[in-house]
Design an enzyme around this catalytic site. Structure first.
Site, PDB file in Angstrom:
ATOM      1  N   CYS A 241     -16.856 -13.124  32.404  1.00  0.00           N
ATOM      2  CA  CYS A 241     -15.972 -14.066  31.700  1.00  0.00           C
ATOM      3  C   CYS A 241     -16.617 -15.429  31.443  1.00  0.00           C
ATOM      4  CB  CYS A 241     -14.671 -14.244  32.479  1.00  0.00           C
ATOM      5  SG  CYS A 241     -14.900 -14.320  34.256  1.00  0.00           S
TER       6      CYS A 241
ATOM      7  N   HIS B 279     -10.990 -20.708  32.576  1.00  0.00           N
ATOM      8  CA  HIS B 279     -12.240 -21.188  33.167  1.00  0.00           C
ATOM      9  C   HIS B 279     -12.743 -22.387  32.347  1.00  0.00           C
ATOM     10  CE1 HIS B 279     -12.162 -17.765  35.664  1.00  0.00           C
ATOM     11  NE2 HIS B 279     -13.223 -17.105  35.239  1.00  0.00           N
TER      12      HIS B 279
HETATM   13  N1  LIG Z   1      -9.808 -11.190  36.080  1.00  0.00           N
HETATM   14  C1  LIG Z   1     -10.801 -11.547  35.261  1.00  0.00           C
HETATM   15  O1  LIG Z   1     -10.877 -12.682  34.739  1.00  0.00           O
HETATM   16  C2  LIG Z   1     -11.873 -10.593  34.916  1.00  0.00           C
HETATM   17  C3  LIG Z   1     -12.728 -10.940  33.891  1.00  0.00           C
HETATM   18  C4  LIG Z   1     -13.730 -10.077  33.543  1.00  0.00           C
HETATM   19  C5  LIG Z   1     -13.859  -8.887  34.212  1.00  0.00           C
HETATM   20  N2  LIG Z   1     -13.017  -8.548  35.217  1.00  0.00           N
HETATM   21  C6  LIG Z   1     -13.235  -7.275  35.886  1.00  0.00           C
HETATM   22  O2  LIG Z   1     -12.148  -6.386  35.621  1.00  0.00           O
HETATM   23  C7  LIG Z   1     -11.942  -5.555  36.767  1.00  0.00           C
HETATM   24  C8  LIG Z   1     -10.505  -5.665  37.228  1.00  0.00           C
HETATM   25  O3  LIG Z   1     -10.179  -7.001  37.467  1.00  0.00           O
HETATM   26  P1  LIG Z   1      -8.671  -7.481  37.662  1.00  0.00           P
HETATM   27  O4  LIG Z   1      -8.753  -8.942  37.700  1.00  0.00           O
HETATM   28  O5  LIG Z   1      -7.773  -6.834  36.662  1.00  0.00           O
HETATM   29  O6  LIG Z   1      -8.332  -6.903  39.143  1.00  0.00           O
HETATM   30  P2  LIG Z   1      -6.905  -6.513  39.777  1.00  0.00           P
HETATM   31  O7  LIG Z   1      -5.813  -7.348  39.258  1.00  0.00           O
HETATM   32  O8  LIG Z   1      -7.165  -6.521  41.246  1.00  0.00           O
HETATM   33  O9  LIG Z   1      -6.665  -5.008  39.287  1.00  0.00           O
HETATM   34  C9  LIG Z   1      -7.479  -3.942  39.715  1.00  0.00           C
HETATM   35  C10 LIG Z   1      -7.086  -2.680  38.972  1.00  0.00           C
HETATM   36  O10 LIG Z   1      -7.985  -1.631  39.347  1.00  0.00           O
HETATM   37  C11 LIG Z   1      -7.211  -0.503  39.744  1.00  0.00           C
HETATM   38  N3  LIG Z   1      -7.898   0.296  40.762  1.00  0.00           N
HETATM   39  C12 LIG Z   1      -8.234  -0.080  42.012  1.00  0.00           C
HETATM   40  N4  LIG Z   1      -8.776   0.972  42.670  1.00  0.00           N
HETATM   41  C13 LIG Z   1      -8.767   2.018  41.812  1.00  0.00           C
HETATM   42  C14 LIG Z   1      -9.169   3.377  41.912  1.00  0.00           C
HETATM   43  N5  LIG Z   1      -9.674   3.872  43.037  1.00  0.00           N
HETATM   44  N6  LIG Z   1      -9.001   4.177  40.829  1.00  0.00           N
HETATM   45  C15 LIG Z   1      -8.454   3.690  39.675  1.00  0.00           C
HETATM   46  N7  LIG Z   1      -8.041   2.415  39.534  1.00  0.00           N
HETATM   47  C16 LIG Z   1      -8.190   1.591  40.590  1.00  0.00           C
HETATM   48  C17 LIG Z   1      -5.948  -1.096  40.311  1.00  0.00           C
HETATM   49  O11 LIG Z   1      -4.954  -0.095  40.373  1.00  0.00           O
HETATM   50  P3  LIG Z   1      -3.816  -0.038  41.537  1.00  0.00           P
HETATM   51  O12 LIG Z   1      -2.605  -0.717  40.963  1.00  0.00           O
HETATM   52  O13 LIG Z   1      -3.583   1.423  41.695  1.00  0.00           O
HETATM   53  O14 LIG Z   1      -4.368  -0.692  42.757  1.00  0.00           O
HETATM   54  C18 LIG Z   1      -5.680  -2.182  39.287  1.00  0.00           C
HETATM   55  O15 LIG Z   1      -5.113  -1.606  38.130  1.00  0.00           O
HETATM   56  C19 LIG Z   1     -12.991  -5.989  37.783  1.00  0.00           C
HETATM   57  O16 LIG Z   1     -14.137  -5.179  37.613  1.00  0.00           O
HETATM   58  C20 LIG Z   1     -13.305  -7.406  37.389  1.00  0.00           C
HETATM   59  O17 LIG Z   1     -14.589  -7.802  37.791  1.00  0.00           O
HETATM   60  C21 LIG Z   1     -12.017  -9.383  35.584  1.00  0.00           C
END
Ligand SMILES: NC(=O)c1ccc[n+]([C@@H]2O[C@H](COP(=O)([O-])OP(=O)(O)OC[C@H]3O[C@@H](n4cnc5c(N)ncnc54)[C@H](OP(=O)(O)O)[C@@H]3O)[C@@H](O)[C@H]2O)c1
Length: 341
Positions: free
Chosen positions: A129, A242
């Protein structure tokens, strides 16, 4: 109009929820939509375009007949299931850090390097990001006057860590205001009313992995392997958005007026820069919007060819979900993907 079968892996998460919103808002041409997460969320119901869809556990059969698979469930899940989805014929657009630096995986910001989409082999990586918003702001300037060096300090919101971190800041803020003690879970220290210069793990060279991503990803996206980059990434108690203080050294002199003029014409950028009325980008204003905002553009007093600027964007939208959807839209527009039907 052709319509595409779309899978969202991590649909219940911070980025996954934003994927749904962005796809709806941009009227992305969707036929079938499938939502996946872990077994914890299997059975939950979410709405997409007013239609209720049950969340399923991600498995090896999840990607049959899928055209576009949007992944945001962390690097381990991406490493496990992106190749499965690609083998099933889907184009994966992955938000994690799993594939970004692989030589055969394009790392794409549509305003900068859309042509790289074409050489994908089933997986396209969405950059970090902090890197996305910085290159959207700097690439138009680099094209006119090549950049030699970037020094960036980031002020990154807790939404970058996901839903659990939003809860942690909310809980801790209430505890501190109520005079109570806080117990950190998501971060190593209290984040409410505090700053943490630690994002992702520390590397042997003294930088964090987040800082190193900004170095390596910037070079890959801009096709500029020689640009010198140094970053300090800081987590701040802001929910969404950010911010970055960016100091840039160009090959030749660039005046603030020239930079403002170029950025005002650049895709995805909005210049907010009038100090006489305290006009400059702020995360509170950027939250929920699509642009990368640039302000405080000024000559670098310490270098004749330098400029300093302040760059802000919504990390969940342009920093994650929006950029990924724009990649899919670019593929459709250039007819580099056709639906399976
Ligand atoms: N937040 C940001 O600004 C941002 C920016 C760029 C990239 N990202 C990337 O995007 C990804 C997710 O970030 P987030 O912020 O959305 O995190 P989050 O709110 O913690 O959500 C995580 C997601 O992953 C799912 N998950 C966890 N374990 C899993 C499994 N074993 N199989 C399938 N799904 C699973 C969760 O499902 P459950 O509901 O079942 O737990 C939930 O839907 C990360 O790789 C992060 O680095 C985030």
């Amino acid at each position: 109009m052709k319509a595409f079968n779309v899978a969202i892996v991590g649909a219940t998460g911070m980025v996954g929820q934003e994927f749904i919103k962005v796809l709806e808002q941009r009227s992305f041409p969707m036929a079938d939509v499938r939502l996946y997460a872990s077994d914890r969320s299997a059975g939950r119901k979410l709405f997409v375009n007013h239609k209720e869809i049950e969340v399923k556990e991600t498995d090896n059969d999840s990607f049959e007949r899928i055209d576009v698979a949007l992944f945001s469930a962390g690097a381990d899940i991406s490493r496990q299931f992106s190749p499965v989805a690609a083998r099933a014929g889907a184009v994966v657009i992955d938000n994690s850090a799993a594939w970004r630096m692989e030589a055969d995986v394009p790392l794409v910001v549509p305003e900068v390097n859309p042509e790289d989409i074409k050489w994908h082999k089933g997986i396209i990586a969405n950059p970090n990001c902090s890197t996305i918003q910085m290159v959207v702001a700097l690439y138009p300037l680099h094209k006119v006057n090549p950049i030699k060096r970037i020094v960036v300090d980031t002020y990154q919101s807790v939404s970058g860590t996901g839903l659990a971190a939003i809860d942690e800041l909310t809980t801790q803020a209430k505890q501190v205001l109520g005079g109570g003690a806080t117990v950190p879970h998501v971060y190593p220290h209290q984040i409410a009313f505090n700053l943490l210069p630690e994002i992702d793990v520390f590397l042997d060279n003294g930088y964090t992995k987040e800082e190193w991503k900004m170095v390596m990803e910037t070079r890959k996206i801009m096709h500029a392997p020689d640009i010198a980059v140094s970053a300090t990434c800081v987590r701040v108690p802001v929910f969404i958005g950010h911010s970055e203080a960016v100091t840039v050294e160009f090959s030749e002199l660039m005046t603030p007026e020239e930079a403002r003029g170029i950025l005002a014409q650049s895709p995805g950028v909005k210049v907010l820069d009038d100090t006489s009325v305290s006009l400059y980008p702020q995360p509170w204003i950027a939250a929920g919007t699509d642009d990368v905002y640039v302000g405080r553009i000024r000559q670098d007093f310490s270098h004749p060819n330098g400029l300093v600027m302040w760059v802000v964007a919504d990390n969940i939208r342009k920093g994650a979900a929006l950029n990924a959807v724009q990649i899919a839209e670019e593929m459709i527009k250039r007819e580099w993907i056709s639906p399976k039907g």
